[in-house]
Design an enzyme around this catalytic site. Structure first.
Site, PDB file in Angstrom:
ATOM      1  CG  ASP A  67      -0.305  -0.546   2.484  1.00 24.40           C
ATOM      2  OD1 ASP A  67       0.936  -0.516   2.581  1.00 24.40           O
ATOM      3  OD2 ASP A  67      -1.031  -0.991   3.373  1.00 24.40           O
ATOM      4  CG  ASN A 136      -8.868  -1.368  11.835  1.00 28.60           C
ATOM      5  OD1 ASN A 136      -7.913  -2.034  11.415  1.00 28.60           O
ATOM      6  ND2 ASN A 136      -9.319  -0.312  11.203  1.00 28.60           N
ATOM      7  CG  HIS A 138      -5.810  -2.304   8.728  1.00 29.36           C
ATOM      8  ND1 HIS A 138      -5.863  -0.958   9.028  1.00 29.36           N
ATOM      9  CD2 HIS A 138      -4.495  -2.639   8.886  1.00 29.36           C
ATOM     10  CE1 HIS A 138      -4.659  -0.527   9.327  1.00 29.36           C
ATOM     11  NE2 HIS A 138      -3.804  -1.527   9.260  1.00 29.36           N
ATOM     12  CD  GLU A 143      -8.671   0.887   7.544  1.00 33.76           C
ATOM     13  OE1 GLU A 143      -8.402  -0.110   8.269  1.00 33.76           O
ATOM     14  OE2 GLU A 143      -8.265   2.028   7.812  1.00 33.76           O
TER      15      GLU A 143
HETATM   16  C1  F6R Z   1       1.564  -1.528   6.198  1.00 25.01           C
HETATM   17  C2  F6R Z   1       0.214  -2.077   6.255  1.00 25.01           C
HETATM   18  C3  F6R Z   1      -0.578  -2.127   7.517  1.00 25.01           C
HETATM   19  C4  F6R Z   1       0.243  -2.507   8.750  1.00 25.01           C
HETATM   20  C5  F6R Z   1      -0.635  -2.550   9.991  1.00 25.01           C
HETATM   21  C6  F6R Z   1       0.170  -2.828  11.241  1.00 25.01           C
HETATM   22  O1  F6R Z   1       2.093  -1.582   4.889  1.00 25.01           O
HETATM   23  O2  F6R Z   1      -0.280  -2.476   5.247  1.00 25.01           O
HETATM   24  O3  F6R Z   1      -1.636  -3.036   7.355  1.00 25.01           O
HETATM   25  O4  F6R Z   1       0.843  -3.761   8.539  1.00 25.01           O
HETATM   26  O5  F6R Z   1      -1.297  -1.327  10.141  1.00 25.01           O
HETATM   27  O6  F6R Z   1       1.025  -1.760  11.481  1.00 25.01           O
HETATM   28  P1  F6R Z   1       2.162  -1.821  12.605  1.00 25.01           P
HETATM   29  O7  F6R Z   1       3.111  -2.860  12.171  1.00 25.01           O
HETATM   30  O8  F6R Z   1       2.778  -0.438  12.582  1.00 25.01           O
HETATM   31  O9  F6R Z   1       1.468  -2.143  13.877  1.00 25.01           O
END
Ligand code: F6R
Length: 252
Positions: A67, A136, A138, A143
């Protein structure tokens, strides 16, 4: 679904880095799907270390990131392309032309999303997709929703995600409100999926995602039906699992 317990963040990172390293050794021109965020930083550090010691060679590896924030380009130090270069790509012998991240500054949503789907297709699909778990539930920026979005799409970020990402920006207004993200089909079509989860703050959502029902309201839950899914979680993240649940899933 395979669940590996790690003692702590560093141990989780080493276990996951071992799995990625095995993939690169067995298929030197493999396609790695990569993630940003706090969770994979330890993996990238470990892989850089092994590269510097001559134990791993990225010269033929191709990558696709999950992303990118809409509106942020490579010159913005909060963009995911910037994150990937400064935390990983600039420190290994990967050919940067073989790395792919959605282009956050392309204002033509439709064109960017179909371009990115085509990039993944032209690479022949993803061999190993690395994922973190959002607060959440995701994955990528898929989401919680009423349905699973299949392909690369532009998505508004939920308040939970904006709050979680707030720590990287000076002011809350600076946190982007939209992102381009791979869809659930892009992720589910990967040959192998590897998720890393660390910390107490993820314990409840981790249990909901993998011991609860498969639902788009918890997007990560879809991974329960992936054909080759490995979760590496540290003890704090696994702390909501009961003794019986650990036995059932063979978590040692
Ligand atoms: C990042 C992504 C997100 C993160 C998720 C966890 O490229 O796609 O889905 O993997 O938000 O983030 P952290 O590792 O910062 O807790």
């Amino acid at each position: 679904m395979r669940i590996l317990a790690a003692r702590d963040y560093d141990h989780m990172s080493r276990q996951a880095a071992n799995i990625i390293s095995a993939q690169v050794i067995l298929k030197p021109d493999c396609v790695l799907g990569l993630a940003t965020g706090s969770s994979p930083l330890g993996i990238y550090r470990q892989l850089i270390d092994w590269y510097q010691k001559g134990d791993i060679n990225f010269s033929q590896v191709r990558t696709v990131n999950l992303d990118e924030y809409v509106g942020l380009g490579e010159d913005n130090d909060q963009s995911y392309i910037h994150f990937m270069r400064s935390n990983f790509f600039d420190h290994i012998n990967i050919n940067q032309a073989n790395t792919n991240v959605p282009c956050g500054t392309n204002p033509d949503t439709e064109a960017e999303c179909s371009r990115y789907d085509q990039v993944i297709k032209n690479l022949g699909g993803i061999d190993l997709q690395l994922l973190g778990l959002g607060p959440n539930g995701h994955i990528g920026f898929n989401e919680p929703n009423e349905y699973f979005a299949m392909d690369t799409h532009k998505t508004p970020l939920t308040d939970a995600t904006i709050q979680a990402n707030r720590r990287f920006f000076e002011k809350e207004e600076d946190v982007p409100r939209y992102a381009y993200t791979m869809g659930i089909r892009n992720i589910m079509q990967a040959e192998k999926v590897l998720m890393i989860v660390s910390g107490k703050q993820k314990a409840a959502i981790l249990k909901e995602a993998f011991l609860g029902p498969v639902t788009p309201k918890v997007p990560a839950s879809i991974l329960q039906i992936h054909k080759d899914f490995t979760l590496v979680a540290d003890e704090e993240a696994l702390s909501a699992f009961t003794h019986e649940e650990r036995e059932k899933w063979n978590i040692e």
